[in-house]
Write an enzyme that holds these catalytic residues in place. Structure first.
Site, PDB file in Angstrom:
ATOM      1  NE  ARG A  92      42.361  19.322   5.976  1.00  0.00           N
ATOM      2  CZ  ARG A  92      41.812  20.299   5.275  1.00  0.00           C
ATOM      3  NH1 ARG A  92      42.683  20.845   4.592  1.00  0.00           N
ATOM      4  NH2 ARG A  92      40.616  20.748   5.551  1.00  0.00           N
ATOM      5  CG  HIS A 144      44.079  26.762   8.632  1.00  0.00           C
ATOM      6  ND1 HIS A 144      44.890  26.315   7.384  1.00  0.00           N
ATOM      7  CD2 HIS A 144      42.921  26.752   7.896  1.00  0.00           C
ATOM      8  CE1 HIS A 144      44.143  26.484   6.443  1.00  0.00           C
ATOM      9  NE2 HIS A 144      43.228  26.795   6.572  1.00  0.00           N
ATOM     10  CG  HIS A 183      42.298  31.246   4.986  1.00  0.00           C
ATOM     11  ND1 HIS A 183      41.169  31.059   4.562  1.00  0.00           N
ATOM     12  CD2 HIS A 183      42.635  29.698   5.356  1.00  0.00           C
ATOM     13  CE1 HIS A 183      40.708  29.876   4.188  1.00  0.00           C
ATOM     14  NE2 HIS A 183      41.578  28.930   4.761  1.00  0.00           N
ATOM     15  CG  ASP A 203      40.185  22.371   0.525  1.00  0.00           C
ATOM     16  OD1 ASP A 203      41.242  23.204   0.452  1.00  0.00           O
ATOM     17  OD2 ASP A 203      39.490  22.290   1.374  1.00  0.00           O
ATOM     18  CD  GLU A 258      44.315  28.714   2.039  1.00  0.00           C
ATOM     19  OE1 GLU A 258      44.729  27.885   2.968  1.00  0.00           O
ATOM     20  OE2 GLU A 258      43.186  28.531   1.657  1.00  0.00           O
TER      21      GLU A 258
END
Ligand code: BGC
Length: 370
Positions: free
Chosen positions: A102, A127, A200, A272, A337
């Protein structure tokens, strides 16, 4: 005359032999809404590992890995046609860019000039925007061999998705003899810009259709993580993991603490977040290991990057139907990632993601099955 026959026979044998040793093959993968065709490349190694990658978004559509009995099975979530990917995908297996993760408000400045990106994740850019590198056709160059390679090139135009500078990107996937997939990223620009490339892939080491990943055991060589605000933008703090539900310095089941009362877990609806490695060097280092106890599969991640977004598939809700007709339920895949920190363009204390003309962005990540 005789010689001629021998020559023809020789050429024929050489051709058949070449075919037998082809470790990379191209097939059709369907047609995009604009009429362009996508291809699918299958990379194989001598052990029997097979990775399928399409030039649409550089997406890994499937990847087989051995279990404790040597049984190879697909362990990544994905679809079987490009049409399905175009219809809607939570970035299954895709290459992510120009900026993975982000950017707050989709806004940043370089040399006093402010750039506004289209926002596609609440108030933020995620992304690379609506049409990031995951949704474009890459030019593919296959290279056969014992360790087959797929080289993907994409030119992202100056101003594309709001980013400054024409970015020339090359991503090379190499399927190696040791059951690992190496991903080399390179980029150059003609104007100062920001770059943060990653992949991803969603893994489920029990098999792509196996359901929950909560019994997988994860360890990461990360002693700090980046706490976020309610829209998942880092606050700027590098918080020690010690004594928190974010401590994966020793192997721990993903599900063990995921439902704990914790403000940060609440913001992410689970894990996350971005973890920062204890080793901040840009040398290739082992940073994460995931073990799945029923199949005995173990995945190791090595990277030159300083951090990793561990995402526990919290936004998978059974809405996506995979290859074999399976509905991917909540937390049925996880992503690791490798990357620079989210929102670095706006956070001066974070390692820089700025790329200037004359410089080459380089990054390598290896996903290895043991
Ligand atoms: C992000 C998640 C997001 C997901 C998209 C991850 O990299 O951190 O917040 O929902 O990508 O599927």
């Amino acid at each position: 005359m005789k010689f001629k026959y021998w020559l023809i026979l020789g050429v024929m044998m050489a051709c058949t032999q070449k075919k037998e040793t082809a470790n990379i093959e191209k097939t059709d993968f369907g047609v995009l809404a604009d009429g362009s065709k996508a291809d699918l490349y299958t990379l194989k190694n001598a052990n029997g590992m097979e990775v399928k990658i399409t030039n649409y978004g550089g997406i890994i559509t499937s990847w087989t890995a051995p279990d404790k009995d040597g049984k190879y099975e697909n362990i990544t979530l994905g679809y079987s046609t490009v049409e399905d990917y175009e219809k809607g995908s939570p970035y299954f297996g895709a290459l992510i860019g120009r900026y993975g993760n982000r950017i707050a408000g989709g806004k940043f400045s370089i040399d006093g000039e402010t750039y506004q990106l289209p926002t596609n994740d609440g108030p933020n850019s995620l992304h690379g925007g609506d049409k990031g590198f995951d949704k474009v056709l890459w030019a593919a160059t296959p290279e056969d061999g014992e360790e087959p390679k797929l080289k993907l090139n994409y030119t992202s135009k100056d101003g594309e998705m709001g980013y400054p500078g024409t970015l020339e990107v090359t991503v090379t996937y190499t399927l190696q003899k040791d059951n690992s997939l190496k991903i080399d990223y390179e980029a150059t620009t003609d104007k100062a810009t920001v770059v943060n490339l990653t992949n991803h892939a969603y893994f489920n080491l029990a098999g792509a259709q196996a359901g929950s990943i909560l019994n997988h055991e994860l360890s990461m060589a990360a002693d700090r993580y980046l706490p976020v605000n309610a829209t998942l933008i880092p606050t700027g703090e590098l918080r020690p993991v010690s004594g928190t539900v974010f401590d994966f310095t020793t192997s721990t089941k993903i599900g063990e603490r995921i439902e704990a009362e914790d403000e940060q877990l609440g913001f992410g609806k689970g894990y996350d977040h971005c973890w920062v490695f204890a080793d901040s060097s840009n040398s290739l280092k082992s940073v994460a290991t995931v073990f799945e106890p029923t199949t005995g599969r173990t995945l190791e991640v090595l990277t030159t990057e300083p951090a990793i977004q561990f995402y526990s598939g919290n936004f998978l809700t059974g809405d996506y139907t995979g290859k074999a007709g399976e509905k991917y339920p909540h937390r049925s895949g996880f992503c690791l990632e490798t990357q620079h920190y989210p929102d670095s363009p706006n956070q001066s204390t974070f390692p820089s993601t700025l790329l200037k003309p004359g410089e080459t962005y380089k990054s390598t990540t290896i996903y290895k099955f043991q």
